[in-house]
Motif scaffolding. Structure first.
Motif, short mmCIF file in Angstrom:
data_model
loop_
_atom_site.label_atom_id
_atom_site.label_comp_id
_atom_site.label_asym_id
_atom_site.label_seq_id
_atom_site.Cartn_x
_atom_site.Cartn_y
_atom_site.Cartn_z
N ALA A 1 0.83 -1.21 0.00
CA ALA A 1 0.00 0.00 0.00
C ALA A 1 0.86 1.26 0.00
O ALA A 1 0.54 2.25 -0.68
CB ALA A 1 -0.93 -0.02 1.21
N LEU A 2 1.96 1.26 0.74
CA LEU A 2 2.85 2.43 0.76
C LEU A 2 3.54 2.63 -0.59
O LEU A 2 3.71 3.77 -1.05
CB LEU A 2 3.88 2.28 1.88
CG LEU A 2 3.33 2.33 3.31
CD1 LEU A 2 4.43 2.06 4.32
CD2 LEU A 2 2.69 3.69 3.58
N HIS A 3 3.94 1.54 -1.22
CA HIS A 3 4.55 1.66 -2.55
C HIS A 3 3.53 2.22 -3.55
O HIS A 3 3.87 3.06 -4.39
CB HIS A 3 5.06 0.29 -3.02
CG HIS A 3 6.41 -0.06 -2.47
ND1 HIS A 3 7.57 0.63 -2.81
CD2 HIS A 3 6.79 -1.03 -1.58
CE1 HIS A 3 8.60 0.10 -2.17
NE2 HIS A 3 8.17 -0.91 -1.42
N ALA A 4 2.29 1.77 -3.47
CA ALA A 4 1.25 2.26 -4.38
C ALA A 4 0.95 3.74 -4.14
O ALA A 4 0.57 4.46 -5.07
CB ALA A 4 -0.02 1.43 -4.23
N LEU A 5 1.12 4.19 -2.90
CA LEU A 5 0.87 5.59 -2.58
C LEU A 5 1.91 6.51 -3.21
O LEU A 5 1.60 7.67 -3.53
CB LEU A 5 0.84 5.78 -1.07
CG LEU A 5 0.51 7.16 -0.54
CD1 LEU A 5 -0.90 7.58 -0.97
CD2 LEU A 5 0.63 7.20 0.98
N GLY A 6 3.12 6.03 -3.39
CA GLY A 6 4.17 6.84 -3.99
C GLY A 6 5.26 7.25 -3.02
O GLY A 6 6.25 7.85 -3.45
N CYS A 7 5.10 6.98 -1.74
CA CYS A 7 6.16 7.32 -0.78
C CYS A 7 7.17 6.18 -0.71
O CYS A 7 7.01 5.13 -1.34
CB CYS A 7 5.55 7.61 0.59
SG CYS A 7 4.74 6.20 1.34
N GLU A 8 8.18 6.37 0.09
CA GLU A 8 9.28 5.41 0.18
C GLU A 8 9.26 4.71 1.54
O GLU A 8 9.62 5.33 2.55
CB GLU A 8 10.63 6.12 -0.02
CG GLU A 8 11.82 5.17 0.07
CD GLU A 8 13.14 5.92 0.04
OE1 GLU A 8 14.19 5.26 0.09
OE2 GLU A 8 13.11 7.16 -0.02
#
Length: 372
Positions: free
Chosen positions: A89-96
């Motif tokens: 989910a964090l990868h899909a959001l665009g953050c690292e």
């Protein structure tokens, strides 16, 4: 001799061209000043001055700012089988998302990369490298033990579990599957008939939703700690992503609200009546202001504005009145235009009194409309 003519003509043309170049150079140098003097700096284009600020503001937008946020995840969190849902989910959001040891263990922390250059007008604490927020993941058993400690010891001097006074970060707690755990710990009918149970089991059985709600209130009042109760890793991932988006939007909102009166628009009219510098539009604005009174029709507003085209003229008429009763009834007898076949109307004493009080009273708590 025949060949010499074109040569002289060509040299004459070249000489003419050579004289033109110094002419332009002399003209420029005369404008610049004596030789060796520095050229004065020309006025900067306002568009060029606004371009860095616009670029910095563009970097502040949530879509760009979320890429400079890093979610630091303790490796102990990744040992859980459901942690893959959070990382995806964090990868899909665009953050690292980065796996780094955290204190306390099984916690998440947010880190922000400052833009270069930093936009003006944004408080420096917005660009802190580490956000003052920590999300601590607790097992249901560990949270139940903390609930017992909070509910058995009375008074605000009770030490709050999972919170260290020296930590500058504000903790947030998250518990996955607490409801299912409490249901699984309820004794069955046969177990309640058996008096021999371990003390630990009796303590865990004694914790139910009433005790949990009491502990949540104590955590909020004593330590300003929020507790997130979720049923699955999917629900936890949604909360973490929503919180990350909120952190990414904060610099942009603070930059937009840092200016004085941010609700005013520049170069355009947001709502209401536009008033030009020459006064065009004032009559319409005054009409809309009268129309805002309760039970005022457009025809009644037209009657008042036609008799007194501005509030200043109406105030002067009030000052010319000799008594209070005369002021309150100044507008009562103004005729109101009606359609054909409709009996004639007038403004009436009620609206006349309300408009008079609105323009003359100094009491901010005065109730204008007695029928409201």
């Amino acid at each position: 001799m025949a060949r010499a003519g074109p040569g002289r003509a060509g040299s004459a043309r070249r000489g003419l061209g050579e004289r033109r170049l110094p002419t332009w150079e002399i003209s420029d140098s005369d404008a610049e000043g004596p030789a060796g003097a520095e050229t004065p700096a020309r006025g900067r284009d306002p568009a060029e001055e606004r371009r860095p600020a616009a670029e910095a503001l563009r970097r502040l937008r949530p879509g760009q700012a979320v890429r400079r946020l890093a979610v630091l995840v303790d490796p102990a969190v990744l040992e859980d089988a459901g942690a893959d849902t959070l990382m995806e989910a964090l990868h899909a959001l665009g953050c690292e998302p980065r796996a780094e040891p955290q204190r306390p263990a099984r916690s998440l922390r947010w880190s922000r990369e400052s833009p270069d250059p930093c936009p003006r007008g944004v408080p420096p604490e917005v660009w802190a490298e580490d956000e003052p927020h920590v999300l601590l993941l607790l097992e249901p058993e560990e949270f139940v033990r903390g609930v017992l400690q909070l509910t058995q010891v009375r008074g605000p001097t009770c030490p709050v579990p999972w919170v260290t006074p020296e930590s500058p970060a504000r903790p947030h707690l998250a518990v996955i599957g607490l409801d299912a755990y409490l249901w699984s710990q309820k004794p069955s009918t046969q177990e309640t008939q058996q008096p021999e149970h371990p003390a630990v089991t009796r303590a865990e059985v004694a914790v139910g939703w009433p005790e949990v709600e009491e502990a949540l209130v104590r955590l909020q009042l004593w330590a300003n700690v929020d507790v997130l109760l979720v049923a699955s890793w999917q629900e936890l991932s949604q909360h973490v992503c929503a919180f990350t988006k909120a952190l990414a939007q904060r610099p942009f909102k603070q930059a937009r609200e840092s200016g004085a009166f941010p609700f005013c628009t520049s170069g355009r009219w947001a709502a209401g009546e536009q008033v030009a510098r020459d006064g065009t539009g004032l009559r319409r604005a005054w009409w809309r202001q009268v129309k805002q009174f309760n039970r005022v029709s457009p025809a009644v507003a037209d009657a008042i504005v036609s008799a007194f085209p501005s509030p200043r003229l109406l105030q002067q008429a009030y000052m010319a009145c000799g008594t209070e009763q005369e002021r309150l009834g100044l507008l009562a007898d103004l005729p109101v235009k009606t359609g054909k076949g409709v009996p004639p109307r007038r403004v009436g004493p009620d609206l006349s009194r309300r408009v008079c009080l609105f323009l003359t009273t100094t009491d901010p708590d005065l109730l204008l409309d007695l029928g409201s």
